[in-house]
Scaffold this motif. Structure first.
Motif, PDB file in Angstrom:
ATOM      1  N   VAL A   1       0.848  -1.191   0.000  1.00  0.00           N
ATOM      2  CA  VAL A   1       0.000   0.000   0.000  1.00  0.00           C
ATOM      3  C   VAL A   1       0.885   1.243   0.000  1.00  0.00           C
ATOM      4  CG1 VAL A   1      -1.698   1.339   1.312  1.00  0.00           C
ATOM      5  CG2 VAL A   1      -1.918  -1.151   1.162  1.00  0.00           C
TER       6      VAL A   1
ATOM      7  N   TRP B   1      -9.520 -10.038   8.885  1.00  0.00           N
ATOM      8  CA  TRP B   1      -8.399  -9.119   9.053  1.00  0.00           C
ATOM      9  C   TRP B   1      -7.228  -9.813   9.736  1.00  0.00           C
ATOM     10  CZ3 TRP B   1      -8.309  -4.031   7.338  1.00  0.00           C
ATOM     11  CH2 TRP B   1      -9.520  -3.555   6.821  1.00  0.00           C
TER      12      TRP B   1
ATOM     13  N   HIS C   1       2.052  -7.398  10.858  1.00  0.00           N
ATOM     14  CA  HIS C   1       2.563  -6.206  10.188  1.00  0.00           C
ATOM     15  C   HIS C   1       3.942  -6.509   9.603  1.00  0.00           C
ATOM     16  CE1 HIS C   1       4.316  -5.802  14.265  1.00  0.00           C
ATOM     17  NE2 HIS C   1       5.366  -5.369  13.591  1.00  0.00           N
TER      18      HIS C   1
ATOM     19  N   PRO D   1      -0.301  -1.032  10.322  1.00  0.00           N
ATOM     20  CA  PRO D   1      -1.208  -1.544   9.281  1.00  0.00           C
ATOM     21  C   PRO D   1      -0.926  -2.999   8.932  1.00  0.00           C
ATOM     22  CG  PRO D   1       0.452  -0.108   8.324  1.00  0.00           C
ATOM     23  CD  PRO D   1       0.609   0.003   9.808  1.00  0.00           C
TER      24      PRO D   1
ATOM     25  N   THR E   1       3.393  -0.751   4.135  1.00  0.00           N
ATOM     26  CA  THR E   1       2.867   0.538   3.695  1.00  0.00           C
ATOM     27  C   THR E   1       4.013   1.509   3.474  1.00  0.00           C
ATOM     28  OG1 THR E   1       0.825   0.158   4.935  1.00  0.00           O
ATOM     29  CG2 THR E   1       1.305   2.424   4.272  1.00  0.00           C
TER      30      THR E   1
ATOM     31  N   SER F   1     -11.722  -1.297  10.924  1.00  0.00           N
ATOM     32  CA  SER F   1     -11.278  -2.680  11.074  1.00  0.00           C
ATOM     33  C   SER F   1     -11.490  -3.119  12.523  1.00  0.00           C
ATOM     34  CB  SER F   1      -9.791  -2.788  10.714  1.00  0.00           C
ATOM     35  OG  SER F   1      -9.211  -3.939  11.281  1.00  0.00           O
TER      36      SER F   1
ATOM     37  N   LEU G   1      -9.047   2.968   9.546  1.00  0.00           N
ATOM     38  CA  LEU G   1      -7.934   2.901   8.596  1.00  0.00           C
ATOM     39  C   LEU G   1      -8.350   3.599   7.300  1.00  0.00           C
ATOM     40  CD1 LEU G   1      -6.813  -0.849   8.849  1.00  0.00           C
ATOM     41  CD2 LEU G   1      -5.496   1.120   9.618  1.00  0.00           C
TER      42      LEU G   1
ATOM     43  N   TYR H   1      -7.269   0.198   2.510  1.00  0.00           N
ATOM     44  CA  TYR H   1      -6.946  -1.066   3.189  1.00  0.00           C
ATOM     45  C   TYR H   1      -8.092  -2.073   3.086  1.00  0.00           C
ATOM     46  CZ  TYR H   1      -2.699   0.869   5.254  1.00  0.00           C
ATOM     47  OH  TYR H   1      -1.457   1.405   5.434  1.00  0.00           O
TER      48      TYR H   1
END
Length: 469
Positions: A59, A210, A214, A266, A270, A311, A317, A321
């Motif tokens: 992302v 989810w 990370h 996240p 990212t 989330s 977020l 995402y």
């Protein structure tokens, strides 16, 4: 009234009340409860979604720092072209821009259109299907016409799906792929890791799971002013911690609850747009390793921005995402992704609702039968210990078996996923205590006998100690 008729009438009345709650739900209590418990189950399930962060998805966030340095918002076509040029240099597999461009807002539009046209990889642009009518897409002076000529359109907005993620949405008498679907199909073509037909039903809607993982190098590519840390706990240890905090929320410190429930980093690697535009970024081996061969999703992360998704694992977020996580679900789970229960067109009930009503009716029938046969007759009939224990254990075992079978059917046959199990599991906590009393009554004589023996042993011990003194 005979025994069987009494049970039938009570079960019929209770089932009618259940149907009223499921169908009418005048205060929205059922829907609110479903959302609440669905969040809990998705949070508890997050340690098991994947062992590591996705190695296929990246992302890129257009952040405040980038906006401040370029002094343009929305980002000008000139700066979008520069950003696209740097991303292209690292040879991504595909790129999606979560930026709705309905009207020309700055100079150098032709430069931006030319840059998109030159890319050798698929470029997807955000689309609002209700806005992208045939008239707009076929009008040469329309911005949407110009964008659709050089990029694939992917839906980012829809209605009627609630919290779920559709695989496609209605569009000009046909259907448009959503972002996750479009990128997943392209990934399947490029990697040959999918079946011939990767998605069997384009009308499906995902219950997005989810991840709580990370990227290990997250802090260097998008500084968050926090430490992401490295979890050394196993998946089961993480589940245990989440369960303990969930069951003790009322007595837990709020900071402890937040630190356990909310992951601050996240769920995907990212990269800040400001990092990509920094001097020397084009020659960065770290950025090349992060982007090369990956699916890149570009979106906004601006203070006060309205494009947000909530989330159950991370809180609020940036909306990009949601697309990234739905894409990760399709890649990780293949055809076993969790589906939103289909509407049976019977009142307002889904398949999961019908399964739950059937289970509740069976359970309530057993509760009524148990009450009539044992609780209401224990004053007139003498039950021995074995009768009491068997009378309580038998319906309990039947209830647990029925619920287990229902969960298995929901997961393996209907593919509606764990969020729809919560009602079935709650039945055990609501109805099983009815049987615990009788179990206790069956064990009470033995407990009293053990108590007497323990007291006698204590007295003898005290007597011997005093005698020796």
């Amino acid at each position: 009234m005979s025994f069987s008729l009494e049970i039938f009438v009570k079960a019929l009345v209770t089932t009618s009340l259940i149907l009223v709650v499921f169908i009418v739900d005048p205060l929205g209590i059922r829907n609110a409860a479903e959302d609440h418990y669905e969040d809990h189950i998705l949070r508890l399930w997050s340690p098991f979604f994947s062992k590591t962060v996705s190695n296929e998805i990246v992302v890129v966030l257009i952040d405040d720092k980038y906006i401040e340095s370029t002094k343009t918002y929305p980002v000008s076509y000139r700066n979008l072209t520069r950003l696209n040029k740097i991303i292209s240099r690292f040879e991504p597999q595909s790129v999606f821009y979560d930026i709705l461009q309905h009207h020309e807002h700055s100079d150098n539009l032709s430069q931006w259109i030319t840059a998109l046209k030159r890319q050798k990889y698929p470029v997807l642009m955000a689309s609002n299907p209700s806005y992208d009518t045939d008239e707009r897409l076929n009008h040469p002076d329309s911005l949407r016409y110009k964008i659709a000529k050089v990029a694939d359109l992917a839906a980012v907005s829809w209605s009627g799906e609630g919290r779920y993620y559709p695989l496609s949405v209605p569009w000009n008498n046909k259907r448009m792929n959503t972002v996750a679907t479009a990128m997943y199909k392209n990934w399947c073509e490029k990697t040959s890791q999918c079946e011939e037909n990767p998605i069997s039903n384009m009308n499906d809607s995902l219950i997005v799971q989810w991840s709580n993982k990370h990227a290990p190098n997250q802090e260097t590519l998008f500084p968050l002013d926090i430490s992401c840390g490295e979890s050394t706990q196993s998946q089961w240890q993480q589940l245990k911690e989440l369960l303990v905090v969930s069951l003790t929320q009322g007595i837990q410190d709020q900071n402890n609850i937040d630190s356990t429930f909310r992951k601050l980093c996240p769920p995907f690697l990212t990269i800040a747009a400001s990092k990509l535009s920094a001097p020397g970024a084009a020659g960065s081996t770290e950025l090349k390793q992060a982007i090369q061969g990956k699916m890149v999703l570009v979106g906004y992360h601006v203070t006060g921005g309205a494009d947000l998704v909530v989330s159950p694992v991370h809180g609020a977020l940036p909306g990009v995402y949601f697309h990234a996580m739905a894409l990760d679900n399709l890649i990780t789970l293949k055809g076993d992704y969790w589906r939103s229960p289909e509407d049976t067109e019977l009142f307002n009930l889904s398949i999961a609702d019908i399964v739950e009503i059937a289970v509740q009716t069976i359970v309530l029938f057993l509760v009524i039968w148990f009450r009539f046969n044992f609780l209401d007759q224990q004053e007139t009939q003498q039950f021995d210990e074995k009768q009491k224990l068997w009378g309580a254990f038998a319906p309990m075992l039947i209830i647990i078996s029925v619920i287990a079978i229902s969960v298995a059917i929901s997961h393996f046959v209907l593919h509606v996923g764990a969020p729809n199990w919560y009602g079935l599991v709650l039945i055990m906590f609501i109805d099983l205590p009815v049987f615990f009393f009788f179990i206790f009554e069956g064990f009470r004589p033995k407990l009293q006998s053990y108590k007497k023996k323990l007291c006698l042993f204590a007295k003898n011990t005290i007597y011997k100690l005093r005698k020796t003194q």
